[in-house]
Design a protein around this motif. Sequence first.
Motif, PDB file in Angstrom:
ATOM      1  N   TRP A 176      39.495  28.135  42.895  1.00  0.00           N
ATOM      2  CA  TRP A 176      39.687  29.042  44.026  1.00  0.00           C
ATOM      3  C   TRP A 176      41.119  28.995  44.548  1.00  0.00           C
ATOM      4  CZ3 TRP A 176      34.705  27.845  47.306  1.00  0.00           C
ATOM      5  CH2 TRP A 176      33.620  28.521  46.750  1.00  0.00           C
ATOM      6  N   ALA A 177      41.608  27.817  44.908  1.00  0.00           N
ATOM      7  CA  ALA A 177      42.942  27.710  45.501  1.00  0.00           C
ATOM      8  C   ALA A 177      44.018  28.185  44.525  1.00  0.00           C
ATOM      9  CB  ALA A 177      43.217  26.286  45.958  1.00  0.00           C
ATOM     10  N   GLY A 178      43.937  27.735  43.290  1.00  0.00           N
ATOM     11  CA  GLY A 178      44.927  28.147  42.298  1.00  0.00           C
ATOM     12  C   GLY A 178      44.864  29.627  42.002  1.00  0.00           C
ATOM     13  N   GLU A 179      43.652  30.144  41.897  1.00  0.00           N
ATOM     14  CA  GLU A 179      43.487  31.563  41.593  1.00  0.00           C
ATOM     15  C   GLU A 179      44.004  32.437  42.744  1.00  0.00           C
ATOM     16  OE1 GLU A 179      40.069  34.490  39.707  1.00  0.00           O
ATOM     17  OE2 GLU A 179      39.565  32.422  40.184  1.00  0.00           O
ATOM     18  N   VAL A 180      43.694  32.065  43.973  1.00  0.00           N
ATOM     19  CA  VAL A 180      44.149  32.839  45.131  1.00  0.00           C
ATOM     20  C   VAL A 180      45.670  32.744  45.269  1.00  0.00           C
ATOM     21  CG1 VAL A 180      44.100  32.957  47.663  1.00  0.00           C
ATOM     22  CG2 VAL A 180      41.964  32.776  46.374  1.00  0.00           C
ATOM     23  N   HIS A 181      46.203  31.532  45.156  1.00  0.00           N
ATOM     24  CA  HIS A 181      47.655  31.352  45.265  1.00  0.00           C
ATOM     25  C   HIS A 181      48.381  32.170  44.198  1.00  0.00           C
ATOM     26  CE1 HIS A 181      51.406  29.389  46.245  1.00  0.00           C
ATOM     27  NE2 HIS A 181      51.529  28.947  45.005  1.00  0.00           N
ATOM     28  N   GLY A 182      47.892  32.127  42.974  1.00  0.00           N
ATOM     29  CA  GLY A 182      48.510  32.892  41.895  1.00  0.00           C
ATOM     30  C   GLY A 182      48.420  34.392  42.103  1.00  0.00           C
ATOM     31  N   ALA A 183      47.264  34.866  42.548  1.00  0.00           N
ATOM     32  CA  ALA A 183      47.083  36.307  42.776  1.00  0.00           C
ATOM     33  C   ALA A 183      47.984  36.795  43.907  1.00  0.00           C
ATOM     34  CB  ALA A 183      45.618  36.608  43.086  1.00  0.00           C
ATOM     35  N   LEU A 184      48.110  36.004  44.961  1.00  0.00           N
ATOM     36  CA  LEU A 184      49.007  36.397  46.059  1.00  0.00           C
ATOM     37  C   LEU A 184      50.455  36.448  45.582  1.00  0.00           C
ATOM     38  CD1 LEU A 184      47.431  34.381  49.015  1.00  0.00           C
ATOM     39  CD2 LEU A 184      47.357  36.868  48.663  1.00  0.00           C
ATOM     40  N   GLY A 185      50.829  35.502  44.740  1.00  0.00           N
ATOM     41  CA  GLY A 185      52.174  35.517  44.175  1.00  0.00           C
ATOM     42  C   GLY A 185      52.434  36.762  43.347  1.00  0.00           C
ATOM     43  N   ARG A 186      51.427  37.204  42.590  1.00  0.00           N
ATOM     44  CA  ARG A 186      51.579  38.435  41.804  1.00  0.00           C
ATOM     45  C   ARG A 186      51.678  39.654  42.718  1.00  0.00           C
ATOM     46  NH1 ARG A 186      47.480  35.967  39.032  1.00  0.00           N
ATOM     47  NH2 ARG A 186      45.983  37.642  39.373  1.00  0.00           N
ATOM     48  N   LEU A 187      50.909  39.669  43.817  1.00  0.00           N
ATOM     49  CA  LEU A 187      51.002  40.785  44.758  1.00  0.00           C
ATOM     50  C   LEU A 187      52.359  40.832  45.446  1.00  0.00           C
ATOM     51  CD1 LEU A 187      47.497  40.897  46.483  1.00  0.00           C
ATOM     52  CD2 LEU A 187      48.499  42.580  44.926  1.00  0.00           C
ATOM     53  N   ALA A 188      52.961  39.664  45.649  1.00  0.00           N
ATOM     54  CA  ALA A 188      54.286  39.623  46.267  1.00  0.00           C
ATOM     55  C   ALA A 188      55.309  40.332  45.388  1.00  0.00           C
ATOM     56  CB  ALA A 188      54.708  38.172  46.508  1.00  0.00           C
ATOM     57  N   ALA A 189      55.075  40.340  44.081  1.00  0.00           N
ATOM     58  CA  ALA A 189      55.990  41.002  43.154  1.00  0.00           C
ATOM     59  C   ALA A 189      55.735  42.503  43.077  1.00  0.00           C
ATOM     60  CB  ALA A 189      55.859  40.374  41.765  1.00  0.00           C
ATOM     61  N   GLY A 190      54.611  42.982  43.595  1.00  0.00           N
ATOM     62  CA  GLY A 190      54.302  44.409  43.562  1.00  0.00           C
ATOM     63  C   GLY A 190      52.808  44.643  43.455  1.00  0.00           C
ATOM     64  N   LYS A 191      52.428  45.879  43.501  1.00  0.00           N
ATOM     65  CA  LYS A 191      51.016  46.267  43.424  1.00  0.00           C
ATOM     66  C   LYS A 191      50.415  45.712  42.137  1.00  0.00           C
ATOM     67  CE  LYS A 191      47.776  49.295  44.962  1.00  0.00           C
ATOM     68  NZ  LYS A 191      46.759  48.584  45.670  1.00  0.00           N
TER      69      LYS A 191
END
Length: 190
Positions: free
Chosen positions: A139-154
């Motif tokens: 959960w933590a790794g998946e959420v952190h990674g997904a937020l990082g990808r969203l920071a780069a764009g849609k």
Amino acid sequence: LWGVKDPRMCRFVPLWQAVAGAVGAQPAWIIMLRHPMEIVRSLHQREGMSRGRAYLLWLRHALEAEQTTRGSRRAFVDYAALTADWRPVMKRLAGDLDLPLKLRSHKAQQAIDAFLKPQLRHFSFDDETLAEDSRLARWAGEVHGALGRLAAGKDAEAERALDRVAAELDVAGWYYDDAVADAVPREKRL
């Protein structure tokens, strides 16, 4: 132009959206991205909070911040980058959100330098640390990674991953929310 900063702001996004609409304001949301292990360590050190409860709190806040601002004018800011050198971060933020920030003012720069210092970041972890423990990666790794990808764009896949974890957390919460709440008074006494 005015701003509000509160780590619990994610719990009140619908209220602030209604207030902004009522006064004719155009909100711009800034979501701070900080490594979850840094937050957990800080909460443990400052509040004496258990590691499990701190991860759950981080997950709830991170997921709510993303979900309630999805489709709104928003930007993500990396805490490590902000504390290391706020100038390029704020320049990008001002551009992304079309904010009239006076970043060239010497007085403003001095005030920001006095407020944001690299030593404010007491703990530092890299992203691979979350992958090393399968319990954190889930959960933590998946959420952190997904937020990082969203920071780069849609990123529709990142949004789906966040929605899936939020749904799993909601189901799990049905089982553990009362137990966590029951433990809070005991945890504070200890």
